[in-house]
Enzyme design. Structure first.
Site: not given
Length: 447
Positions: A18-19, A22
């Site tokens: 997920h990160e 980003h």
């Protein structure tokens, strides 16, 4: 212990993916990423690579990518404060060193600068490796500085002369031996980027979770095989299936007009019908026949009383990829339906699982083998992606909602007001998490 370790590794993988979304899109947009962290709380280990600090923190229940400009930049350089400035060969300031309070009254800034110990490692008291080498060191008292737009610093030297120094766009401010921060010019800050770049950076986290689900579902299909048809293995006596005339060995061809290839092709229409009659087409002895059956509710699910058998065949890589997309799409529909039922009150909070409940499920999946664990990882990744995309403050979806509102409004929203909304949303999420965790503890340990 095996359950705990497996749970930590599983959550860490989901958070990392997920990160990573980003992080990659922040870098693509030219945003300064200050930290890439897995976990919360105090650091267990950390290291620098380039401009970013990578860290693993003690509580493995999340993570974050800290980008410059998400919150207002705070640079603590007070007018009149004595500074030591390290400059490169072009005369640009690459490091601004403040004098520790214990030494402000002992000697001049020039004497302090000469005594300052130089080291090569970063962090610590040295320079990041991507910065040029120090060519000279000067000192003086701060008169004025602009470290975001014009990139200069004005100081008064020991003779009272005012000297204006250019500042390197990647310069660092060093407050003490461990407290070092890189400056963030406006063009490196999240808030200064265009609406599309900011939206993509925020959206990339959930999207990477969706992509992980697709990949894992494709892997499962490659290993297990591709679903071809579903046959009836057995019938429970006295159930709607028996009353409708379904027999063991029958092949289910369609439900509510939709072709059946997998077990979910039967389960989902039954749940969506909510107890209303469902039309089905079955095959027996190479002959199709139509029936209408009314599901009954049992243990929170609508059933007709058949035990099904999934028939499979080997899948090619392309077929597995298509299957991964299809299963992710189907599961997304199921999860969104569950969220809508939660909002409307059709299901209660007791149906949700928090860290304790997920750890318990993870332990059961690990005991069953690696394939169930892969399936569970796919489901949790999809769940993380969907929950984060919801337009709730403090979640990625809430931040996207503010960006969308800015696009419609034509001007940015007050950062302080937005931060307050996200803070309230985060507090509400923490309260919900505590309640869910309490329910988990009661269910897992006392039920």
């Amino acid at each position: 212990m095996q359950t705990v370790i497996t749970f930590i590794l599983l959550i860490s993988v989901l958070v990392f993916i997920h990160e990573l979304g980003h992080f990659i899109f922040a870098k693509r947009a030219g945003i300064l990423v200050r930290e890439f962290a897995i976990g919360f709380g105090p650091k267990l280990i950390s290291w620098f690579k380039g401009e970013t600090q990578y860290s693993i923190r003690i509580l493995p229940l999340g993570g974050y990518v800290r980008m410059a400009g998400e919150d207002p930049e705070i640079v603590e350089l007070k007018t009149g404060a004595p500074l030591v400035l390290d400059r490169d060969g072009e005369g640009r300031v690459i490091r601004i060193r403040t004098i520790p309070s214990r030494r402000k009254d002992s000697g001049s800034t020039g004497e302090w600068a000469r005594e300052y110990e130089e080291v090569d490692d970063f962090p610590g008291t040295g320079l990041p490796k991507h910065l040029p080498a120090v060519a000279e060191t000067v000192s003086g008292k701060l008169l004025e500085a602009d470290l975001e737009e014009k990139l200069f610093i004005l100081v008064e030297d020991e003779e009272g002369n005012e000297i204006r120094h250019r500042v390197h766009p990647q310069a660092v401010i060093q407050y003490d031996e461990k407290n070092i921060i890189q400056i963030a010019p406006l063009d490196r800050q999240f808030a200064s980027k265009g609406i599309l770049d900011r939206a993509l950076t925020i959206l990339a986290g959930p999207v990477f979770n969706f992509l992980l689900t697709i990949v894992l579902m494709a892997v499962v299909t490659l290993v297990v095989g591709l679903e071809t048809k579903v046959s009836v293995e057995d019938i429970d006596p006295g159930t709607p299936a028996e009353k409708a005339g379904i027999k063991p060995g029958d092949i289910v061809r369609s439900v509510e007009g939709k072709e059946v290839k997998s077990l979910n092709d039967i389960r989902m229409p039954l749940q969506e019908a909510g107890g209303k009659p469902v039309s089905m087409v079955l095959e027996r002895a190479n002959q199709n026949y139509d029936i209408t059956v009314k599901p009954v509710k049992k243990d929170g699910q609508f059933l007709i009383g058949i035990r099904m058998k999934q028939e499979l065949r080997d899948a090619t890589v392309s077929e597995a990829a298509v299957s991964g997309f299809k299963k992710t799409y189907e599961l997304t529909g199921v999860m969104l339906q569950g969220i809508s039922q939660l909002i409307t009150g059709k299901v209660g909070l007791e149906s949700l699982a928090g860290p304790v409940g997920i750890a318990d499920i993870t332990g059961q999946a690990a005991e069953a083998g690696w394939l169930p664990l892969v399936r569970l990882t796919a489901l949790l990744s999809l769940n993380l992606g969907i929950l984060n995309i919801l337009p709730f403050p403090a979640l990625d979806g809430g931040r996207l909602a503010f960006i969308a509102f800015e696009a419609l409004r034509g001007k940015p929203i007050d950062p302080n007001k937005e931060s307050l909304v996200h803070f309230v949303g985060f507090a509400l999420l923490m309260m919900l998490m505590l309640l869910i965790t309490y329910n988990d503890v009661v269910r897992v340990f006392f039920s």
